[in-house]
Enzyme design. Structure first.
Site, PDB file in Angstrom:
ATOM      1  N   ILE A 116      37.942  47.665  30.938  1.00  0.00           N
ATOM      2  CA  ILE A 116      36.905  47.419  31.730  1.00  0.00           C
ATOM      3  C   ILE A 116      37.643  47.491  33.161  1.00  0.00           C
ATOM      4  CG2 ILE A 116      34.893  46.005  32.702  1.00  0.00           C
ATOM      5  CD1 ILE A 116      34.799  46.777  29.721  1.00  0.00           C
ATOM      6  N   PRO A 118      37.382  47.729  37.558  1.00  0.00           N
ATOM      7  CA  PRO A 118      36.732  47.037  38.700  1.00  0.00           C
ATOM      8  C   PRO A 118      36.570  48.311  39.582  1.00  0.00           C
ATOM      9  CG  PRO A 118      38.796  46.326  38.713  1.00  0.00           C
ATOM     10  CD  PRO A 118      38.692  47.077  37.357  1.00  0.00           C
ATOM     11  N   ASN A 121      39.981  48.055  42.329  1.00  0.00           N
ATOM     12  CA  ASN A 121      41.275  48.516  42.441  1.00  0.00           C
ATOM     13  C   ASN A 121      41.064  49.601  41.078  1.00  0.00           C
ATOM     14  OD1 ASN A 121      42.955  46.689  43.844  1.00  0.00           O
ATOM     15  ND2 ASN A 121      42.350  45.244  42.441  1.00  0.00           N
ATOM     16  N   GLY A 219      40.184  35.707  35.220  1.00  0.00           N
ATOM     17  CA  GLY A 219      38.759  34.962  36.134  1.00  0.00           C
ATOM     18  C   GLY A 219      39.303  35.145  37.548  1.00  0.00           C
ATOM     19  N   CYS A 252      43.355  40.137  43.655  1.00  0.00           N
ATOM     20  CA  CYS A 252      42.944  38.698  43.237  1.00  0.00           C
ATOM     21  C   CYS A 252      43.916  37.682  43.491  1.00  0.00           C
ATOM     22  CB  CYS A 252      42.183  38.576  41.890  1.00  0.00           C
ATOM     23  SG  CYS A 252      43.144  39.355  40.749  1.00  0.00           S
ATOM     24  N   GLU A 342      36.883  32.381  46.830  1.00  0.00           N
ATOM     25  CA  GLU A 342      37.749  33.625  46.855  1.00  0.00           C
ATOM     26  C   GLU A 342      36.833  34.406  47.768  1.00  0.00           C
ATOM     27  OE1 GLU A 342      39.458  36.494  43.355  1.00  0.00           O
ATOM     28  OE2 GLU A 342      37.281  36.283  43.419  1.00  0.00           O
TER      29      GLU A 342
END
Length: 498
Positions: A116, A118, A121, A219, A252, A342
């Site tokens: 999976i 994102p 990146n 996470g 992250c 975040e």
């Protein structure tokens, strides 16, 4: 008559076709020697590295996130640095042979991996996940974020073509070209998928763990950076500024808040200003915080990976020329406190505490609210405080005197170079590792018998025999005596032996 195409059905069918091809390809990969696997991976690395600039520019143009020059660094890291760290790793056949204890470890590929990807990146994550999957003898099917489809597809084409030239079956590396949520769900839940490598938002990671397929998910990060009073303040601030501005904060592991003690607060504030950080006024902070989170509590994609200039246009706020990072002073922590969450953008919260012990508790509170299991940073020259933080913080990576972004992924530290960072049980993840090929194969152990049952019994056999003798009595059957009589006779027999 209008011919209506159901995009979900098309996506689901594409996934099934890709999985069929990936399964057959993986069967072939499983027969390859370590040398052949390594040659394939080396070719993939070289192709990705040679195209690192092209792919970085594509990712930046398509998504609007980050800085393309920094994405070049990430593509270089995902290809060359990752390969250098895994090239000598044994991942095929016998990986360990303990002749003394007579136990042999054999690597067994998990099979087909779902990757999976994102939008923050995209190209670097594809390069990295493909390398570690093929190195472990697995095939991989990518589910791209729709807003980064073009650059992800181009990355897959480049590394797949290089792999095929070295003898890799074409179906071993593939990507959905018609991504939908239903298609991705099919990929994660299908019986042919044996493991999910999930990188993305909380909803995506939760979906991966809920799919019924084994998953390694990441996470959210929300790492605080504590500048303890013994720290080299100038260097600590530089590390934080470099980290938070790298690709506009899209990794992250980047710092999300700064915690300082009252004793060093003024010096830290002055150093941040010296290095072109801008401290927001209360009114400015209230305006900006409305753009950090959406009404549903999720991060606003309008600020993700955006420059100070873009944030200025979005909010209507004006910042001094050359501003690199925006800082808001904060006292609160909570899911409804945007600055304590975040923020994948050049925005930081700033907290002040009286002592390092209070700073320790505050960091725990920040991480428990969001980001548990991920990463935090401490800047200090006091090894005892490092030890205290290491023993207590709910993170998988406590980084010392280094930028969070580069330290977390293993670029400026000596932990495994990786772009998937496990968050451990406290973060709802299946591992706390920086994910490497060793997380992507099972181990079959061949173990020889070394001891007999009599040896295992040892001295215990005498205890067993004595106990049997002590308790041996002639007991009547249930039909010849009542239960009470039977119990009394057993008690009397035992007492006689005492």
């Amino acid at each position: 008559m209008v011919n209506v195409v159901d995009k979900d059905l098309v996506s689901i069918q594409e996934v099934r076709n890709l999985l069929n091809d990936a399964t057959e390809a993986q069967k072939e990969l499983a027969t390859f020697s370590q040398e052949k696997i390594d040659n394939i991976c080396k070719a993939m690395m070289a192709a990705a590295y040679d195209n690192r600039i092209k792919l970085a520019k594509m990712a930046n143009e398509e998504t609007g996130f980050g800085i393309w020059q920094d994405k070049v660094v990430k593509n270089s890291f995902a290809s060359k640095a990752v390969w250098d760290s895994i090239k000598d790793m044994k991942t095929v056949g016998v990986v360990k042979d303990d002749t003394v204890n007579k136990v042999t470890d054999i690597a067994v590929p998990v099979g087909v991996v779902a990757g999976i990807i994102p939008s923050t990146n995209p190209t670097s994550t594809v390069i990295y996940k493909a390398l570690i999957s093929i190195k472990a003898g697995n095939s991989i099917v990518f589910s791209p974020h729709p807003t980064a489809l073009k650059c992800i597809k181009e990355t897959v084409d480049i590394i797949r073509n290089a792999a095929v030239r070295e003898g890799c079956p074409a179906g071993a590396i593939s990507v959905m070209t018609k991504p939908t949520m239903q298609g991705t769900a099919e990929l994660m839940k299908h019986d042919m998928t044996k493991l999910i490598l999930a990188t993305g938002g909380s909803a995506m990671v939760k979906s991966a763990y809920s799919s019924g397929t084994p998953a390694i998910g990441v996470g959210p990060g929300n790492g605080p950076a504590f500048i303890e009073k013994t720290a080299n303040i100038s260097k600590a601030v530089k590390h934080i500024m470099d980290s938070k501005t790298f690709d506009n904060g899209t990794i992250c592991a980047s710092e999300q808040s700064v915690v300082v003690e009252e004793a060093s607060r003024q010096a830290v504030v002055e150093e941040f200003k010296k290095q072109n950080a801008y401290f927001l006024t209360k009114d400015e902070a209230q305006i900006l915080e409305k753009f950090i989170m959406r009404a549903n509590g999720t991060m606003n994609p309008q600020i993700v990976g955006k420059s100070i200039e873009a944030i200025s246009k979005l909010t209507g706020l004006t910042f001094p020329q050359g501003t690199r990072v925006l800082i808001a002073e904060e006292e609160r922590v909570g899911m409804k406190v945007p600055y304590s969450r975040e923020k994948l953008a050049p925005i930081l919260a700033f907290y002040t505490t009286k002592t390092w012990q209070e700073a320790c508790e505050l960091c725990i509170e920040i991480l428990t609210n969001e980001g548990a299991g991920h990463t935090m940073v401490i800047h200090t020259e006091d090894e005892n405080i490092v030890r205290e933080f290491g023993l207590r913080k709910p993170v998988s990576r406590l980084l010392v005197n280094t930028p969070g972004t580069l330290g977390g992924i293993g670029a400026s530290t000596n932990i495994n170079p990786a772009l998937t960072l496990g968050c451990g049980a406290v973060g709802g993840s299946s591992t706390s590792d920086n994910i490497s090929p060793e997380n992507l194969f099972n181990v079959r152990r061949v173990a020889y018998g070394m001891r007999e049952l009599d040896e295992l019994r040892g001295e215990d056999i005498n205890l067993v025999e004595n106990s049997s003798t002590a308790c041996s009595v002639s007991t009547p059957t249930a039909t010849s005596a009542s239960k009470d009589d039977l119990i009394n006779k057993i008690v009397e027999a035992v007492l006689e032996k005492l």
